[in-house]
Motif scaffolding. Structure first.
Motif, PDB file in Angstrom:
ATOM      1  N   UNK A   1     -36.729  14.753   3.690  1.00  0.00           N
ATOM      2  CA  UNK A   1     -36.240  14.096   2.564  1.00  0.00           C
ATOM      3  C   UNK A   1     -36.305  15.218   1.515  1.00  0.00           C
ATOM      4  N   UNK A   2     -35.549  16.291   1.293  1.00  0.00           N
ATOM      5  CA  UNK A   2     -35.657  17.310   0.359  1.00  0.00           C
ATOM      6  C   UNK A   2     -35.712  16.998  -1.066  1.00  0.00           C
ATOM      7  N   UNK A   3     -34.690  15.832  -1.631  1.00  0.00           N
ATOM      8  CA  UNK A   3     -34.697  15.669  -2.707  1.00  0.00           C
ATOM      9  C   UNK A   3     -35.972  14.896  -3.421  1.00  0.00           C
ATOM     10  N   UNK A   4     -37.068  14.718  -2.591  1.00  0.00           N
ATOM     11  CA  UNK A   4     -38.167  14.022  -2.805  1.00  0.00           C
ATOM     12  C   UNK A   4     -39.353  15.381  -3.337  1.00  0.00           C
ATOM     13  N   UNK A   5     -38.820  16.558  -2.766  1.00  0.00           N
ATOM     14  CA  UNK A   5     -39.903  17.591  -2.964  1.00  0.00           C
ATOM     15  C   UNK A   5     -39.414  18.760  -4.057  1.00  0.00           C
ATOM     16  N   UNK A   6     -38.963  18.266  -5.031  1.00  0.00           N
ATOM     17  CA  UNK A   6     -38.346  19.096  -6.235  1.00  0.00           C
ATOM     18  C   UNK A   6     -39.702  19.946  -6.750  1.00  0.00           C
ATOM     19  N   UNK A   7     -40.075  21.066  -6.436  1.00  0.00           N
ATOM     20  CA  UNK A   7     -41.294  21.628  -7.210  1.00  0.00           C
ATOM     21  C   UNK A   7     -41.229  23.032  -6.608  1.00  0.00           C
ATOM     22  N   UNK A   8     -41.853  24.162  -7.501  1.00  0.00           N
ATOM     23  CA  UNK A   8     -41.984  25.200  -7.536  1.00  0.00           C
ATOM     24  C   UNK A   8     -43.100  25.956  -6.427  1.00  0.00           C
TER      25      UNK A   8
END
Length: 246
Positions: free
Chosen positions: A69-76
């Motif tokens: 679920x990449x949309x839940x992992x928006x981070x640097x």
């Protein structure tokens, strides 16, 4: 099914196992070391650096451990609690259809294994014995800036049997359409330095597979080699161009 068998079966069906290159893993890489600071740098792929050097980066498998679920992992910063040598990843997305101009507002996912060669979001099976299904470290999503750049803070990946060290990259356009799934290859000399001198990697030792003997990179990896600067003590910076047709 074991990881190595997964990769072997998948690539055999694509007819890639017979196409392994015979050059050494470091032959295409410039390597220099500053003996004063211990800093090492390599020159990786120059693909995408100009309109005359602009071919779409090789497509590779996303498996066997893609982001769920990449949309839940928006981070640097994607390190989570994973120990290891700091690695700053700078990926430039270029557009083949516009003379390799920078591609802004492009979604970029990356993921890779930890220092021991294990992936989050999976486990408890023959593919990976340790159960990491409830955690999401070393996975993240960013959107390119006006210069086509995304930057992630992570750790230097480890390795697992049958694969050379690598980072997975999935690129989408602003609407979410998949443009390319690829991988970033690592210079063997940099890997040997990390795996034999950094505390979190020594027990696992050197990788058992080089870029040239890796089934996934069997179609060639010249445009997938990352460029590195830095040291084990200070951490490394990886820069890489990924060329897509958009």
């Amino acid at each position: 099914m074991e990881r190595k068998e997964f990769l072997k079966r998948g690539l055999t069906s694509l007819g890639l196992l017979a196409a392994l290159p015979i050059v050494s893993a470091c032959e295409k890489t410039d390597l220099s070391t500053d003996t004063t600071t211990g800093s090492t740098s390599t020159t990786g792929s120059s693909n995408g650096s100009s309109a005359s050097n602009c071919t779409v980066t090789n497509a590779e498998t996303a498996g066997p451990f893609p982001i769920k679920d990449p949309a839940s992992l928006i981070k640097t910063d994607i390190r989570g609690d994973r120990p290891g040598v700091k690695l700053t990843v700078k990926i430039n997305i270029k557009n083949k259809n516009n003379s390799c101009a920078a591609l802004a507002n492009t979604i970029v996912d990356i993921w890779h294994c930890d220092a021991k060669g294990e992936y989050s979001e999976y486990g408890g099976t023959g593919m990976q014995a340790t159960n990491w299904t409830s955690v999401h470290w070393l996975r993240g999503r960013q959107t390119t800036d006006a210069n086509g750049l995304v930057t992630f803070t992570t750790i230097f990946p480890g390795w697992y049997s049958g694969r050379a060290p690598h980072i997975h990259v999935h690129v989408y356009n602003a609407s979410g359409k998949s443009l390319l799934v690829t991988q970033i290859a690592f210079d063997k000399t940099i890997c040997d330095t990390v795996y034999t001198t950094a505390a979190d990697y020594i027990s696992h030792g050197k990788q058992d597979t080089t870029n040239t003997s890796d089934n996934v990179f069997g179609d060639g990896f010249a445009n997938e080699l990352g460029t590195f600067t830095g040291s084990v003590t200070e951490g490394y910076v990886l820069t890489h161009n990924v060329v897509v047709s958009a």
